[in-house]
Scaffold this active site. Structure first.
Site, PDB file in Angstrom:
ATOM      1  N   ASP A   1      -6.697  -6.400   4.468  1.00 22.71           N
ATOM      2  CA  ASP A   1      -6.054  -5.082   4.456  1.00 22.71           C
ATOM      3  C   ASP A   1      -6.066  -4.475   5.854  1.00 22.71           C
ATOM      4  OD1 ASP A   1      -5.093  -2.573   3.819  1.00 22.71           O
ATOM      5  OD2 ASP A   1      -6.823  -1.980   2.595  1.00 22.71           O
TER       6      ASP A   1
ATOM      7  N   MET B   1     -12.217   4.310  -0.426  1.00 27.06           N
ATOM      8  CA  MET B   1     -12.866   4.528   0.872  1.00 27.06           C
ATOM      9  C   MET B   1     -13.575   5.871   0.794  1.00 27.06           C
ATOM     10  SD  MET B   1      -9.737   3.045   3.112  1.00 27.06           S
ATOM     11  CE  MET B   1      -8.640   3.208   1.711  1.00 27.06           C
TER      12      MET B   1
ATOM     13  N   HIS C   1      -8.453   1.020  -3.891  1.00 23.06           N
ATOM     14  CA  HIS C   1      -9.369   0.804  -2.763  1.00 23.06           C
ATOM     15  C   HIS C   1     -10.058   2.118  -2.453  1.00 23.06           C
ATOM     16  CE1 HIS C   1      -9.581  -0.289   1.840  1.00 23.06           C
ATOM     17  NE2 HIS C   1     -10.772  -0.211   1.291  1.00 23.06           N
TER      18      HIS C   1
ATOM     19  N   SER D   1       0.850  -1.194   0.000  1.00 25.16           N
ATOM     20  CA  SER D   1       0.000   0.000   0.000  1.00 25.16           C
ATOM     21  C   SER D   1       0.886   1.244   0.000  1.00 25.16           C
ATOM     22  CB  SER D   1      -0.886   0.013   1.244  1.00 25.16           C
ATOM     23  OG  SER D   1      -1.352   1.331   1.471  1.00 25.16           O
TER      24      SER D   1
ATOM     25  N   MET E   1     -11.601  -5.975   5.661  1.00 25.53           N
ATOM     26  CA  MET E   1     -10.765  -5.004   6.389  1.00 25.53           C
ATOM     27  C   MET E   1     -10.391  -5.594   7.746  1.00 25.53           C
ATOM     28  SD  MET E   1     -10.198  -2.392   4.485  1.00 25.53           S
ATOM     29  CE  MET E   1      -9.257  -1.531   5.740  1.00 25.53           C
TER      30      MET E   1
ATOM     31  N   HIS F   1      -1.261  -1.302  -4.265  1.00 23.10           N
ATOM     32  CA  HIS F   1      -2.530  -0.970  -3.601  1.00 23.10           C
ATOM     33  C   HIS F   1      -2.601   0.539  -3.364  1.00 23.10           C
ATOM     34  CE1 HIS F   1      -5.999  -1.990  -0.998  1.00 23.10           C
ATOM     35  NE2 HIS F   1      -5.571  -1.026  -0.187  1.00 23.10           N
TER      36      HIS F   1
ATOM     37  N   MET G   1      -9.109   8.044   0.031  1.00 25.13           N
ATOM     38  CA  MET G   1      -9.969   8.402   1.177  1.00 25.13           C
ATOM     39  C   MET G   1     -10.517   9.810   0.994  1.00 25.13           C
ATOM     40  SD  MET G   1      -7.723   6.950   4.365  1.00 25.13           S
ATOM     41  CE  MET G   1      -6.795   5.421   4.240  1.00 25.13           C
TER      42      MET G   1
ATOM     43  N   ASP H   1      -4.795   3.618  -1.795  1.00 27.03           N
ATOM     44  CA  ASP H   1      -5.859   3.944  -0.845  1.00 27.03           C
ATOM     45  C   ASP H   1      -6.417   5.336  -1.091  1.00 27.03           C
ATOM     46  OD1 ASP H   1      -6.044   1.626   0.904  1.00 27.03           O
ATOM     47  OD2 ASP H   1      -3.968   2.094   1.447  1.00 27.03           O
TER      48      ASP H   1
END
Ligand code: DX5
Ligand code: ZN
Length: 218
Positions: free
Chosen positions: A176, A68, A66, A8, A137, A33, A37, A35
């Site tokens: 994750d 979020m 991913h 990540s 998660m 990966h 957000m 992330d």
């Protein structure tokens, strides 16, 4: 099925992102990966579409994005165009899971659905037939470097059993949050196929050693 490692980049040095990605690629990473957000679905804000677009230019590894973010359906096309290969949305973040999964697949991308530690597998039971991956998660999403929550492995086992029973063995199980060389074996045993690791790779001096340690423990 080959077990995959997905570093990540949240734990990497963003000022040297291309070098960081090249380093983990050389060290044997399988996916990158990413992330995303939004400060609404989770308390933190990270990166968005332009960064994914730039990252795509510097690596051939699949980008595991991913999301979020709330209402992910509003951004699927943009992340797809930016070069995401796998797009994972949270089951808690949209009232239209089926529609959003189908939207991802219609762009020719692999579709993942994620569940928070407190969200039961039952919430995604009906859509297992249409997803390519389920992300369990193992921390509450929002930050890197958190402690692994052990009871989430029970959900991995439950999910693995359901997938086997329904002959959905092609559906990958990803985990994750808080993955280290100490707990990765238990996760693999429980049925995980794809392991996200931030701090336990980018937090180490030698990414090659970090990755081979994780791989050896699977
Ligand atoms: C958490 C993110 C994770 C995080 C993992 O909200 O989804 O991908 O970067 O970082 P570590 O491995 O440090 O827990
Ligand atoms: Zn993540």
């Amino acid at each position: 099925m080959k077990k995959l490692l997905a570093p990540s980049i949240l734990a990497s040095d963003f000022a040297h992102l291309a070098d960081e990605i090249a380093a983990v690629a050389n060290a044997g990473a399988d996916w990158i990966h990413v992330d995303v957000m939004d400060g609404v679905f989770v308390p933190n804000i990270t990166i968005g579409v332009p960064v994914v677009k730039s990252v795509k230019k510097v690596t051939d590894l699949p980008l595991d994005v991913h999301l979020m973010i709330t209402e992910p359906e509003r951004y699927i096309e943009a992340f797809s165009d930016a070069g995401a290969n796998i797009i994972t949305i949270h089951a808690e973040a949209t009232p239209h899971l089926d529609r959003t999964i189908m939207q991802i697949k219609s762009m020719g991308k692999r579709a993942g659905v994620a569940v928070n530690p407190g969200t039961p597998i039952a919430l995604i039971d009906d859509i297992l037939e249409i997803v390519d991956m389920v992300l369990i998660m193992s921390v509450n999403p929002g930050y890197g470097g958190q402690k692994f929550i052990p009871y989430t492995l029970k959900k991995v086992k439950t999910l693995k059993g359901i997938l086997q029973k329904r002959e959905l063995d092609h559906v990958l199980i990803e985990i994750d949050g808080g993955i280290t060389a100490k707990n990765i074996y238990d996760a693999a045993e429980a049925g995980v196929d794809v392991f996200v690791a931030g701090s336990s790779i980018f937090g180490m001096d030698d990414y090659g050693i970090a990755i081979s340690k994780l791989r050896k423990s699977i």
